[in-house]
Design a protein around this motif. Structure first.
Motif, mmCIF file in Angstrom:
data_model
loop_
_atom_site.group_PDB
_atom_site.id
_atom_site.type_symbol
_atom_site.label_atom_id
_atom_site.label_comp_id
_atom_site.label_asym_id
_atom_site.label_seq_id
_atom_site.Cartn_x
_atom_site.Cartn_y
_atom_site.Cartn_z
ATOM 1 N N PRO B 20 49.241 -15.776 -45.771
ATOM 2 C CA PRO B 20 48.147 -15.029 -46.420
ATOM 3 C C PRO B 20 48.792 -14.551 -47.890
ATOM 4 N N PHE B 81 43.079 -4.367 -46.597
ATOM 5 C CA PHE B 81 42.186 -5.311 -46.873
ATOM 6 C C PHE B 81 42.559 -6.605 -46.280
ATOM 7 N N GLY B 82 41.685 -7.646 -46.218
ATOM 8 C CA GLY B 82 41.908 -8.889 -45.850
ATOM 9 C C GLY B 82 41.447 -10.116 -46.780
ATOM 10 N N VAL B 83 42.119 -11.138 -46.744
ATOM 11 C CA VAL B 83 41.664 -12.514 -47.426
ATOM 12 C C VAL B 83 40.959 -13.512 -46.904
ATOM 13 N N ARG B 84 40.407 -14.230 -47.290
ATOM 14 C CA ARG B 84 39.780 -15.381 -46.745
ATOM 15 C C ARG B 84 40.293 -16.482 -47.662
ATOM 16 N N TYR B 107 38.512 -9.016 -48.980
ATOM 17 C CA TYR B 107 37.468 -8.322 -48.656
ATOM 18 C C TYR B 107 37.843 -7.002 -47.863
#
Lengths: 216, 303
Positions: B20, B81-84, B107
């Protein structure tokens, strides 16, 4: 097709016992316990983990469906060359083989992977658990790697020939305690071995406690 | 021979996997290049669907950009936070129905909310009193019907939709036109933080690019996020909007993506507005009673 993702610096803090040098991959990710939505990954994992005490109930068939889906997703995501050279090893489930609730779901998945890819696979239950543990996903107390390690031994009957590359498979990556214990045990026994952790999903630690909780 | 073949393969690499952080850096680097846009970046990936952002840029440079972005986010107080990423788990297939789908988005919060039944409630930043009342009543009605309320965190109708959803103990998603670490208007900073922590905050805005350029260019990120908002939802409902409102970008996107488009009756009753009639002809639904929305969506779900 889903690609595997790597646990890198972005997610490492979610998995207390993993270190930056660990090579761990996962297919999916989710916040467990948020039962409000019936999200796809949440459902898949809970069906996969469905306890053997549910056998015979109508819901039981979803377990077989989950096993098949996970095998297919992993078979598509993993390189056939790697599957041909590696030894595929399940991280032991919470109960010992003698317990009637012993659940070999991951072993079933691993046997299907080379078959689905049309290659020869080396699947071994290399690590044996010597005492029952509470299922990690239903327990509040999370065992440390040392506590896990005390209950893990290498199955000598499965140790020959010595594996060179081991994929350690588990359904859910939480703290990483099970992986740490299993990986350290295997490394100690087989020097120079390459180990990769492969998980169906990793759990995300949310920023706050979920207050509006499960509806189901 | 077999041995030689095997040794060619890296035992530590069971698959072409997605890191990621590496992809975040690569995607931000693509965006930092001159002339980058949602359109031309999407076109590069449309031409070669198996590509990852990291296949297109220098690895070292991407790593530096990732570090730079993490430093910005940390400085601005984003702890988690995260990512897609297109191709990785949890990337929503419905995003691919956008005209220029994003390969990566940021997100905060509970991502799974995008899998709940979602409707977007959007409209002008300067609503009439009646418009705000309608937005609140509509939101309360849809929350009661178990819909997740999606909006853009802008002033006016968006704010009314988010705040009412929270007050009514419903669920809400904000799809914003600023990076994940910035709120616009700044008066909504607290609301954004609450949504990020307890619900779901989504941003497709590249962080480095945003801080490289001024507001004149950054304002184009707002209509672009409306396209993504529409793609993430089953339907868009326009409460109130002027003839030149950015909301109409979402109206167009909804119809293009095969989503339902609802327009509240008040828009039709305003004689100055031409757009409601034009969208009606193109397939939008004029809403005189809120139950029309749920009835239409239920029958669409049943199909």
């Amino acid at each position: 097709m889903l690609k595997l993702s790597k646990v890198d610096g972005l997610h490492l803090p979610d998995h207390y016992y993993l270190t930056p040098s660990d090579n761990c991959l996962f297919l999916r990710e989710y916040v467990p316990g948020v039962g409000f939505s019936g999200g796809e990954t949440n459902n898949l994992i809970s069906n996969f983990k469905k306890g053997l005490d549910r056998k015979g109930r109508p819901e039981w068939r979803y377990k077989a469906v989950a096993i098949k889906q996970i095998a297919q997703e992993l078979a598509k995501a993993l390189n056939t060359e790697w599957v041909s050279m590696a030894t595929l090893v399940p991280i032991p489930p919470s109960k010992t083989k003698h317990n009637q609730l012993y659940d070999d779901r991951m072993t079933q998945v691993l046997h299907q992977i080379p078959t689905l890819q049309g290659v020869n696979g080396d699947v071994r239950e290399l690590i044996v658990q010597t005492a029952d543990m509470p299922a990690a996903h239903t327990s509040d107390t999370r065992p440390s790697p040392d506590e896990m390690r005390a209950h893990y031994i290498i199955d000598n009957a499965s140790a020959d020939p010595a594996p060179r590359v081991v994929g350690l498979f588990d359904d859910l990556l939480t703290t990483g305690a099970h992986f740490r214990a299993a990986a350290d045990l295997v490394i100690e026994r087989f020097s120079g071995i390459t180990i990769i952790g492969i998980f169906v999903a990793r759990r995300i630690i949310p920023e706050i406690e979920i207050e509006w909780g499960p509806e189901s | 021979m077999v041995q030689a073949t095997l040794s060619l393969h890296n035992p530590e690499s069971p698959a072409k996997s997605i890191s990621p952080l590496r992809e975040l850096g690569a995607y931000e680097l693509l965006w930092a290049q001159r002339g980058a846009s949602f359109k031309n970046i999407a076109e590069r990936f449309a031409a070669a669907p198996e590509l990852l952002p990291s296949d297109l840029v220098d690895e070292k440079e991407a790593r530096e950009v990732a570090d730079e972005v993490l430093a910005i986010l940390t400085k601005k107080g984003v702890k988690k936070f995260g990512v897609r990423i297109h191709g990785a788990g949890e990337y929503p297939g419905k995003l691919r129905e956008a005209m220029h789908p994003v390969e990566l988005l940021y997100y905060r919060g509970i991502w799974e909310l995008v899998e709940t039944p979602c409707v977007a409630i959007v409209g002008t930043r300067r609503p009439s009193d009646g418009g705000v009342e309608d937005a609140r009543a509509l939101t309360a009605f849809l929350v009661k019907e178990k819909w997740t309320i999606v909006s853009g965190l802008a002033d006016g109708i968006d704010t009314a939709a988010h705040t009412t959803a929270i007050q009514q103990e419903g669920k809400t998603i904000a799809v914003i036109g600023t990076p994940i670490c910035d709120a616009y208007p700044s008066a909504n900073t607290e609301l954004q933080e609450k949504i990020a922590r307890e619900f779901l905050l989504v941003s497709q805005v590249p962080v480095k690019r945003y801080y490289m350029q001024d507001w004149k260019l950054n304002r184009f990120f707002f209509p672009a996020r409306n396209v993504t908002m529409s793609a993430l939802t089953d339907a868009t409902i326009i409460v109130e909007a002027g003839n030149t409102s950015g909301t109409l970008v979402q109206a167009r996107a909804a119809l293009h993506q095969g989503r339902k488009l609802f327009i509240l009756d008040r828009c039709f009753r305003n004689p100055d507005l031409t757009w409601p009639h034009s969208y009606l002809q193109r397939g939008a639904i004029r809403v005189r009673d809120f139950s029309q929305i749920t009835d239409t969506l239920k029958s669409a779900q049943a199909k």
